[in-house]
Scaffold this motif. Structure first.
Motif, PDB file in Angstrom:
ATOM      1  N   ARG A  80       0.821  -1.208   0.000  1.00  0.00           N
ATOM      2  CA  ARG A  80       0.000   0.000   0.000  1.00  0.00           C
ATOM      3  C   ARG A  80       0.859   1.264   0.000  1.00  0.00           C
ATOM      4  O   ARG A  80       2.033   1.228   0.314  1.00  0.00           O
ATOM      5  CB  ARG A  80      -0.909   0.023   1.234  1.00  0.00           C
ATOM      6  N   ARG A  81       0.205   2.385  -0.373  1.00  0.00           N
ATOM      7  CA  ARG A  81       0.797   3.722  -0.286  1.00  0.00           C
ATOM      8  C   ARG A  81       2.129   3.845  -1.021  1.00  0.00           C
ATOM      9  O   ARG A  81       3.057   4.514  -0.579  1.00  0.00           O
ATOM     10  CB  ARG A  81       0.967   4.150   1.169  1.00  0.00           C
ATOM     11  N   GLY A  82       2.207   3.181  -2.162  1.00  0.00           N
ATOM     12  CA  GLY A  82       3.382   3.343  -3.012  1.00  0.00           C
ATOM     13  C   GLY A  82       4.586   2.506  -2.644  1.00  0.00           C
ATOM     14  O   GLY A  82       5.646   2.621  -3.266  1.00  0.00           O
ATOM     15  N   TRP A  83       4.459   1.625  -1.635  1.00  0.00           N
ATOM     16  CA  TRP A  83       5.595   0.796  -1.232  1.00  0.00           C
ATOM     17  C   TRP A  83       5.742  -0.405  -2.172  1.00  0.00           C
ATOM     18  O   TRP A  83       4.759  -1.051  -2.528  1.00  0.00           O
ATOM     19  CB  TRP A  83       5.441   0.321   0.205  1.00  0.00           C
ATOM     20  N   ILE A  84       6.987  -0.680  -2.536  1.00  0.00           N
ATOM     21  CA  ILE A  84       7.320  -1.773  -3.456  1.00  0.00           C
ATOM     22  C   ILE A  84       8.369  -2.667  -2.813  1.00  0.00           C
ATOM     23  O   ILE A  84       9.283  -2.194  -2.136  1.00  0.00           O
ATOM     24  CB  ILE A  84       7.906  -1.222  -4.778  1.00  0.00           C
ATOM     25  N   VAL A  85       8.257  -3.982  -3.031  1.00  0.00           N
ATOM     26  CA  VAL A  85       9.332  -4.911  -2.704  1.00  0.00           C
ATOM     27  C   VAL A  85       9.770  -5.534  -4.035  1.00  0.00           C
ATOM     28  O   VAL A  85       8.963  -6.133  -4.741  1.00  0.00           O
ATOM     29  CB  VAL A  85       8.889  -6.011  -1.726  1.00  0.00           C
ATOM     30  N   GLU A  86      11.030  -5.356  -4.369  1.00  0.00           N
ATOM     31  CA  GLU A  86      11.548  -5.833  -5.660  1.00  0.00           C
ATOM     32  C   GLU A  86      12.602  -6.910  -5.427  1.00  0.00           C
ATOM     33  O   GLU A  86      13.544  -6.728  -4.668  1.00  0.00           O
ATOM     34  CB  GLU A  86      12.149  -4.665  -6.447  1.00  0.00           C
ATOM     35  N   ARG A  87      12.416  -8.029  -6.122  1.00  0.00           N
ATOM     36  CA  ARG A  87      13.399  -9.122  -6.068  1.00  0.00           C
ATOM     37  C   ARG A  87      14.586  -8.739  -6.953  1.00  0.00           C
ATOM     38  O   ARG A  87      14.418  -8.514  -8.158  1.00  0.00           O
ATOM     39  CB  ARG A  87      12.762 -10.417  -6.572  1.00  0.00           C
ATOM     40  N   TRP A 123      14.608  -5.540  -2.372  1.00  0.00           N
ATOM     41  CA  TRP A 123      14.725  -4.089  -2.212  1.00  0.00           C
ATOM     42  C   TRP A 123      13.371  -3.517  -1.788  1.00  0.00           C
ATOM     43  O   TRP A 123      12.396  -3.633  -2.505  1.00  0.00           O
ATOM     44  CB  TRP A 123      15.197  -3.498  -3.530  1.00  0.00           C
ATOM     45  N   PHE A 124      13.316  -2.898  -0.613  1.00  0.00           N
ATOM     46  CA  PHE A 124      12.118  -2.232  -0.108  1.00  0.00           C
ATOM     47  C   PHE A 124      12.251  -0.729  -0.382  1.00  0.00           C
ATOM     48  O   PHE A 124      13.199  -0.098   0.092  1.00  0.00           O
ATOM     49  CB  PHE A 124      11.969  -2.454   1.400  1.00  0.00           C
ATOM     50  N   TYR A 125      11.305  -0.163  -1.117  1.00  0.00           N
ATOM     51  CA  TYR A 125      11.373   1.272  -1.410  1.00  0.00           C
ATOM     52  C   TYR A 125       9.966   1.791  -1.737  1.00  0.00           C
ATOM     53  O   TYR A 125       9.039   1.017  -1.997  1.00  0.00           O
ATOM     54  CB  TYR A 125      12.321   1.556  -2.572  1.00  0.00           C
ATOM     55  N   ARG A 126       9.841   3.123  -1.725  1.00  0.00           N
ATOM     56  CA  ARG A 126       8.590   3.756  -2.140  1.00  0.00           C
ATOM     57  C   ARG A 126       8.708   4.156  -3.598  1.00  0.00           C
ATOM     58  O   ARG A 126       9.767   4.608  -4.046  1.00  0.00           O
ATOM     59  CB  ARG A 126       8.301   4.999  -1.297  1.00  0.00           C
TER      60      ARG A 126
END
Length: 344
Positions: free
Chosen positions: A308-315, A329-332
């Motif tokens: 939610r709220r623009g948060w991304i988890v990228e492999r 990678w955890f980032y907005r």
């Protein structure tokens, strides 16, 4: 303990925060809770080291009644000889189930802007004992863990050097009504508080009274649970931060998590780490479990996990500098865009 005495005790207990503040913003809806807070602060004003500002956000949801609320708050501020800041906004939604939450988030956004503009070091609200019980029970119904079942904190940092203060959490609505009667103070009545279409109102009007009719000490018991978990969460928060440092590293505008390191710890710690990485208000229990499952699944199951709220988890792949596919990678989303703009 009376409301003025409660306020004196509160500011004394948290003197470390308030002795450094020259102004505070009191969020005043015009309802009984915030009005009681106004009168209580006025009683002890000679002993305060800071100035009180009143802040009011008019959502316009009740049309003419909302305008009367704003007019009442302006008049109350004049009576107290305090500065007042009024803001009118529009909440557009057809989803009545989310109406309260959207209004709450927007209200705090505006109050935060007010506080910063007028150099107020804290926002005061009139949340009381009854509100606390409702919040804990509602969080229980959503499947919350310790962070939800501890309820609202009496004091927390909202932003850098800006605090949210709730000095009346141990005062009941009955005590507030009695105090207002003694002061012969008028206040506004929001009739939508009787509308049980809103979940909190149903808890307040139907569920809790029914439960109390069989469990006479229900409220005391729930408040005790909240107090116990508030102290336990302080310990857990310190431990979780130390675990996060062991399994993650700063990366660009976010952090990279090594899932292999995380999975060596007990399940309870894994869940705490994920909450800390992405923000505790972003993850439900089910989302955490889906995220954990995705992280230990084959890379073929996708590169992106959207929160939610623009948060991304990228492999991450080795081509992006990660030593293995076990790095995430955890980032907005907006922070990644800002990073690109800064590198142009």
């Amino acid at each position: 303990m009376s409301i003025p005495e409660t306020l004196r005790k509160y500011f004394s207990q948290h003197s470390r925060v308030f002795k450094r503040r020259t102004s505070l913003l009191l969020a005043c809806s015009g309802g009984p809770d915030s009005v009681a807070l106004v009168y209580g602060l006025k009683e002890i004003e000679p002993t305060l080291t800071f100035r009180i500002h009143l802040g009011h956000v008019n959502h316009g949801l009740r049309k003419k009644e909302s305008e009367k609320d704003a007019k009442f708050v302006r008049s109350l501020a004049k009576k107290m000889d305090w500065p007042v800041h009024l803001e009118k906004i529009k909440i557009r939604t057809k989803d009545a189930g989310n109406l309260e939450e959207k209004a709450r988030l927007k209200r705090y956004e505006i109050l935060t802007q007010m506080a910063k503009k007028h150099k107020c070091g804290a926002i005061l609200t009139g949340h009381n004992r009854d509100d606390q019980v409702e919040t804990i029970l509602m969080n229980l119904s959503r499947g919350s863990g310790g962070q939800g079942l501890r309820g609202m904190l009496p004091l927390r940092e909202m932003a850098h050097r800006l605090f949210l203060a709730r000095p009346l959490l141990n005062i009941s609505k009955k005590e507030i009504a009695r105090y207002l009667g003694e002061k012969r103070a008028s206040y506004r009545v929001d009739k939508t508080n009787d509308n049980q279409h809103f979940l909190r109102n149903w808890f307040r009007r139907t569920l809790i009274p029914l439960w109390e009719s069989r469990c006479f000490h229900l409220v005391d018991g729930i408040m005790d649970v909240g107090q116990i978990l508030q102290e336990e969460e302080k310990v857990w928060n310190q431990l979780t931060k130390s675990f996060v440092k062991k399994v993650s590293t700063p990366y660009r505008t976010g952090h990279v998590l090594d899932s292999q390191k995380m999975l060596r710890y007990p399940l309870a710690i894994q869940r705490r780490v994920l909450r800390e990485m992405a923000g505790s208000d972003l993850l439900t229990f089910k989302t955490i479990e889906r995220l954990r499952g995705w992280m230990i699944s084959p890379p073929a199951n996708g590169r992106i996990f959207q929160l939610r709220r623009g948060w991304i988890v990228e492999r991450l792949s080795k081509s992006k500098g990660a030593p293995s596919s076990h790095h995430y990678w955890f980032y907005r989303k907006d922070s990644k865009r800002t990073e690109k703009e800064n590198t142009r």
